[in-house]
Scaffold this active site. Structure first.
Site, PDB file in Angstrom:
ATOM      1  N   MET A  32       0.842  -1.202   0.000  1.00  0.00           N
ATOM      2  CA  MET A  32       0.000   0.000   0.000  1.00  0.00           C
ATOM      3  C   MET A  32       0.880   1.257   0.000  1.00  0.00           C
ATOM      4  SD  MET A  32      -3.389  -0.983   2.109  1.00  0.00           S
ATOM      5  CE  MET A  32      -2.712  -0.839   3.744  1.00  0.00           C
ATOM      6  N   ASP A  37      12.107  -0.299   4.609  1.00  0.00           N
ATOM      7  CA  ASP A  37      13.030  -1.408   4.350  1.00  0.00           C
ATOM      8  C   ASP A  37      12.354  -2.778   4.453  1.00  0.00           C
ATOM      9  OD1 ASP A  37      15.049   0.293   3.791  1.00  0.00           O
ATOM     10  OD2 ASP A  37      16.144   0.030   5.678  1.00  0.00           O
ATOM     11  N   GLY A  38      11.226  -2.866   5.179  1.00  0.00           N
ATOM     12  CA  GLY A  38      10.473  -4.124   5.213  1.00  0.00           C
ATOM     13  C   GLY A  38       9.952  -4.466   3.825  1.00  0.00           C
ATOM     14  N   HIS A  39       9.297  -3.477   3.186  1.00  0.00           N
ATOM     15  CA  HIS A  39       8.828  -3.692   1.810  1.00  0.00           C
ATOM     16  C   HIS A  39      10.003  -4.029   0.888  1.00  0.00           C
ATOM     17  CE1 HIS A  39       5.651  -0.656   3.199  1.00  0.00           C
ATOM     18  NE2 HIS A  39       4.929  -1.720   2.885  1.00  0.00           N
ATOM     19  N   GLN A  63     -10.205  -2.796   2.363  1.00  0.00           N
ATOM     20  CA  GLN A  63      -9.658  -3.488   3.525  1.00  0.00           C
ATOM     21  C   GLN A  63      -9.551  -2.587   4.749  1.00  0.00           C
ATOM     22  OE1 GLN A  63      -5.890  -4.358   1.354  1.00  0.00           O
ATOM     23  NE2 GLN A  63      -4.907  -4.060   3.334  1.00  0.00           N
TER      24      GLN A  63
HETATM   25  P1  AMP Z   1       1.516  -2.985   3.456  1.00  0.00           P
HETATM   26  O1  AMP Z   1       2.059  -1.914   2.564  1.00  0.00           O
HETATM   27  O2  AMP Z   1       1.502  -2.620   4.893  1.00  0.00           O
HETATM   28  O3  AMP Z   1       0.196  -3.536   2.958  1.00  0.00           O
HETATM   29  O4  AMP Z   1       2.546  -4.191   3.362  1.00  0.00           O
HETATM   30  C1  AMP Z   1       2.894  -4.747   2.122  1.00  0.00           C
HETATM   31  C2  AMP Z   1       3.694  -5.998   2.353  1.00  0.00           C
HETATM   32  O5  AMP Z   1       4.884  -5.681   3.082  1.00  0.00           O
HETATM   33  C3  AMP Z   1       2.946  -7.049   3.198  1.00  0.00           C
HETATM   34  O6  AMP Z   1       3.236  -8.334   2.671  1.00  0.00           O
HETATM   35  C4  AMP Z   1       3.543  -6.857   4.556  1.00  0.00           C
HETATM   36  O7  AMP Z   1       3.480  -8.012   5.368  1.00  0.00           O
HETATM   37  C5  AMP Z   1       4.983  -6.518   4.202  1.00  0.00           C
HETATM   38  N1  AMP Z   1       5.632  -5.829   5.312  1.00  0.00           N
HETATM   39  C6  AMP Z   1       5.173  -4.749   5.985  1.00  0.00           C
HETATM   40  N2  AMP Z   1       6.007  -4.426   6.986  1.00  0.00           N
HETATM   41  C7  AMP Z   1       7.024  -5.344   6.954  1.00  0.00           C
HETATM   42  C8  AMP Z   1       8.200  -5.559   7.740  1.00  0.00           C
HETATM   43  N3  AMP Z   1       8.498  -4.780   8.766  1.00  0.00           N
HETATM   44  N4  AMP Z   1       8.999  -6.591   7.421  1.00  0.00           N
HETATM   45  C9  AMP Z   1       8.693  -7.419   6.378  1.00  0.00           C
HETATM   46  N5  AMP Z   1       7.600  -7.265   5.597  1.00  0.00           N
HETATM   47  C10 AMP Z   1       6.780  -6.234   5.887  1.00  0.00           C
END
Ligand code: AMP
Length: 282
Positions: A32, A37-39, A63
């Site tokens: 989204m 850095d997680g993404h 959602q």
């Molecule tokens: P979001 O943008 O929050 O919908 O997340 C997109 C994707 O990034 C989802 O698969 C999340 O689980 C993953 N994600 C978000 N935060 C992290 C993180 N800290 N470490 C690893 N993956 C993450």
């Protein structure tokens, strides 16, 4: 390299059709936006595993059960595109709203069971929104592989179930949670924390680690949970939606980590809802 940004389905399809005809694998990383850095760890995993990589950014209204959460959700598309440059991804799919949900759109994908608890219980309709948009993202991108974070562990299991049940030809990869140096799980919503709340936020992960270590020492879960919840409140958290010990495979509630188990939490800090989970026993 500037990342090609696509907003219309016909443009996306003309690319993916060529790639599929050449036999390329196509990895998709649904997000989204407000990339951190997680993404980017998911993007790196996709680049390592697939011939072509598509990152998607779509703040999916279906959602969000809370209109204020949707309105406040950070949107940083230009910065996101710049962060992706060094990965040389093949496309950034940022569908216009009418490409995802055209007039008269009427279909919902719903996964039973796994969605009864935790995020599903506290955010009615959330996982229907997730399952519906992820199904569409998989078919729109012709994905062969998809990369999701364990940060949203329940979501990862729901997406796997959905892909299996609907015979979608997509391998769903789970990637480890990336944390700040102080232990806070990276999240786009962390941008909404005040400086003061940001210094308190890592307490959630600290308390989870302390429960996990108590469990590994053979202590009972309920008193560990009660003590951790009390300390979170003292630290400034205004509410704990859940602090649960559950089986890693089917999310059933466990009194003790007698089988592979994870600890899951959702808690409120200064109006921001933080979620996290850690393995207790792999
Ligand atoms: P979001 O943008 O929050 O919908 O997340 C997109 C994707 O990034 C989802 O698969 C999340 O689980 C993953 N994600 C978000 N935060 C992290 C993180 N800290 N470490 C690893 N993956 C993450």
């Amino acid at each position: 390299m500037t990342v090609p940004i696509l907003r219309r389905l016909d443009a996306l399809r003309s690319l993916t059709r060529r790639w599929s005809l050449s036999g390329d694998t196509i990895g998709v990383v649904p997000t989204m936006g407000a990339l951190h850095d997680g993404h980017l760890s998911l993007v790196a995993a996709a680049k390592a595993a697939c011939d072509r990589v598509i990152v998607t950014i779509f703040v999916n209204p279906k959602q969000f059960n809370n209109p204020a959460d949707l309105a406040n959700y950070p949107r940083t598309e230009d910065a996101d595109a710049r962060k992706l440059e060094r990965f040389e991804v093949d496309a950034l799919w940022v569908p216009d709203a009418d490409q995802m949900y055209p007039a008269r759109f009427a279909t919902t994908v719903s996964v039973a069971g796994l969605t009864d608890v935790m995020e599903g219980a506290f955010r009615p309709g959330h996982f229907e929104g997730v399952a519906t948009v992820v199904t569409k993202l998989f078919t729109q991108t012709s994905a062969t592989d998809a990369f999701f974070g364990e940060k949203d562990y329940q979501q990862l299991l729901v997406v796997r179930r959905m892909a299996t049940d609907l015979d979608l030809p997509v391998t769903v990869h789970g990637c480890p949670t990336i944390r700040e140096i102080d232990g806070l799980a990276m999240s786009s919503r962390n941008l909404l924390l005040s400086d003061r709340a940001r210094t308190t936020a890592p307490t959630l992960h600290e308390e989870m680690e302390s429960i996990a270590s108590g469990l590994r020492d053979g202590l009972a879960f309920d008193p560990l949970r009660a003590a951790a919840a009390a300390r979170l409140t003292r630290a400034g958290f205004t509410g704990v939606d859940y602090l649960d010990l559950r089986a890693q495979d089917d999310l059933s509630s466990l009194p003790a980590p007698a089988r592979p188990a994870r600890l899951f939490a959702a808690a409120w800090l200064a109006g921001v809802r933080l979620i996290d989970n850690i393995a207790v026993r792999d």
